[in-house]
Design an enzyme around this catalytic site. Structure first.
Site: not given
Length: 407
Positions: A161, A301, A312, A331, A336, A395
């Site tokens: 991502c 994010h 975050e 998002k 996403h 990830f």
């Protein structure tokens, strides 16, 4: 001194629209675009944020459209529009000095179930000879280069991502090094596949609000329960500032800083103290010669998953403390888009700097239990300073942060 890098064009294809103006309008409305998705019918999670109203055949031609999976079509259309927005002419530029770097988190997972079905039924001759060129991640950059005559460095970044943000950071370095005069950089992805939806649902990463999909994506909200699948592409035209000025180009923003780190902690879980995230933000600040109090905007994010948003928030508090900028997270509106998300966020950060406003986070009501952030909710707010960061995490513990300033 290192040369300054300018953003001179933006191309966007997202659920919020197909132009920067349409995207900006939807962002400022602050409403989620998630809806039931017929492609995902019968699955535990059957809704997504979809690109609608895009006539790819009219723009690319029917034969080109048929041989491309969605992420390739999105990439090619976004790249064309970015070049037009930059007032650049591929017929006139020196293609040997034009690079393409696009981020793709995975590849076209709507193609492979069909291929596996043919193989599983003992019918290998039914596998299309176009399977590889229509689905390999590198083909996004390859197709853009073919279409626009860009013969310089050409490759795909794949950092899940964070892929789109990584691509923009790497493109900036190509310009600083002198390897290119222009780089088309960004990302493209379509997460709307049954395989993708089934995999993320099994991981419990997706929101389960099937009855109210428009309320599902809610970054940093106390009631968040997972992210919403999205799709789209964003491409930025990047040039050295001196070159852009020499050709009389409109400068949208400056790409001043880039920070990239790895958590080296866990395949899917972020570091519990946000250590890698903190280092990426700090690296971007140092690269740009900025201090925390110089930043007016964080485009977070903000996936809307319980653990990721909490960590975050921890990281942002550690970096900014009492100098917390305004925080938004796109998002909530568009879902996403995985490998394209960082590129789309980067484009939105540039638009925020251009308009001197920060769009609200969709579906945000209140924070509970997380470190307090200065989240924009309900309506846009004026941007108090002319610098903003766009944050992308992934990830594998991969982190990428871009820092832009107004032109």
């Amino acid at each position: 001194m290192r040369p300054e890098v300018a953003v001179t064009g933006i191309g966007l294809v997202t659920p919020a629209g197909h132009t920067p103006q349409e995207n900006w309008s939807e962002l400022c409305r602050g409403r989620s675009l998630a809806a039931t998705d017929p492609l995902l019918a019968g699955l535990p999670v059957d809704f997504s944020c979809q690109v609608t109203g895009l006539d790819a055949a009219a723009e690319l031609g029917r034969s080109v459209t048929l041989r491309m999976d969605p992420f390739l079509r999105f990439a090619l259309i976004a790249a064309r529009r970015a070049v037009t927005d930059a007032d650049a002419d591929p017929r006139a530029w020196n293609g040997d000095r034009v690079g393409v770097v696009l981020g793709v988190g995975g590849n076209s997972l709507d193609t492979y179930p069909t291929v596996c079905g043919h193989l599983g039924t003992g019918a290998p001759t039914r596998v299309s000879p176009l399977t590889v060129p229509r689905s390999a991640p590198n083909m996004a950059a390859g197709e853009v280069a073919i279409d626009l005559g860009a013969r310089g460095p050409n490759f795909t970044t794949s950092s899940a991502c964070a892929s789109g943000a990584t691509a923009i950071g790497v493109a900036r370095d190509l310009l600083r090094s002198g390897a290119c005069d222009i780089v088309l950089a960004g990302g493209s992805e379509s997460a709307r596949s049954r395989m993708t939806a089934a995999c993320f649902a099994r991981m419990r990463a997706l929101s389960r609000r099937r009855e109210q999909p428009h309320l599902a994506s809610r970054p940093f909200d106390a009631a968040r329960d997972g992210f919403v699948l999205g799709e789209g592409a964003a491409v930025l035209v990047l040039e050295r500032l001196s070159s852009a000025r020499a050709r009389g180009a409109r400068v949208l923003a400056l790409l001043r800083g880039y920070g990239a780190t790895a958590d080296a902690h866990h395949p899917i879980a972020p570091h519990p103290q946000g250590a890698g995230t903190v280092r990426a933000i700090t690296a971007a600040l140092e690269d740009a010669g900025c201090a925390p109090h110089d930043i007016g905007l964080v485009n977070a994010h903000g996936t809307s998953t319980p653990a990721n948003d909490a960590l975050e928030a921890v990281a942002l508090r550690r970096v900014f403390g009492d100098h917390m900028p305004l925080v938004t997270a796109s998002k909530g509106v568009i879902g996403h888009a995985l490998g394209a998300a960082g590129a789309i966020q980067a484009a939105y950060t540039v638009l925020a700097l251009r308009h001197a406003r920060v769009p609200p986070v969709a579906n945000f009501g209140s924070q509970e239990g997380d470190p307090e952030l200065n989240i924009v909710a309900g309506a846009p707010r004026p941007l108090p300073k002319d610098a903003g960061i766009s944050c992308s995490y992934a990830f594998g513990g991969q982190n990428a942060v871009l820092l832009f300033t107004a032109a």
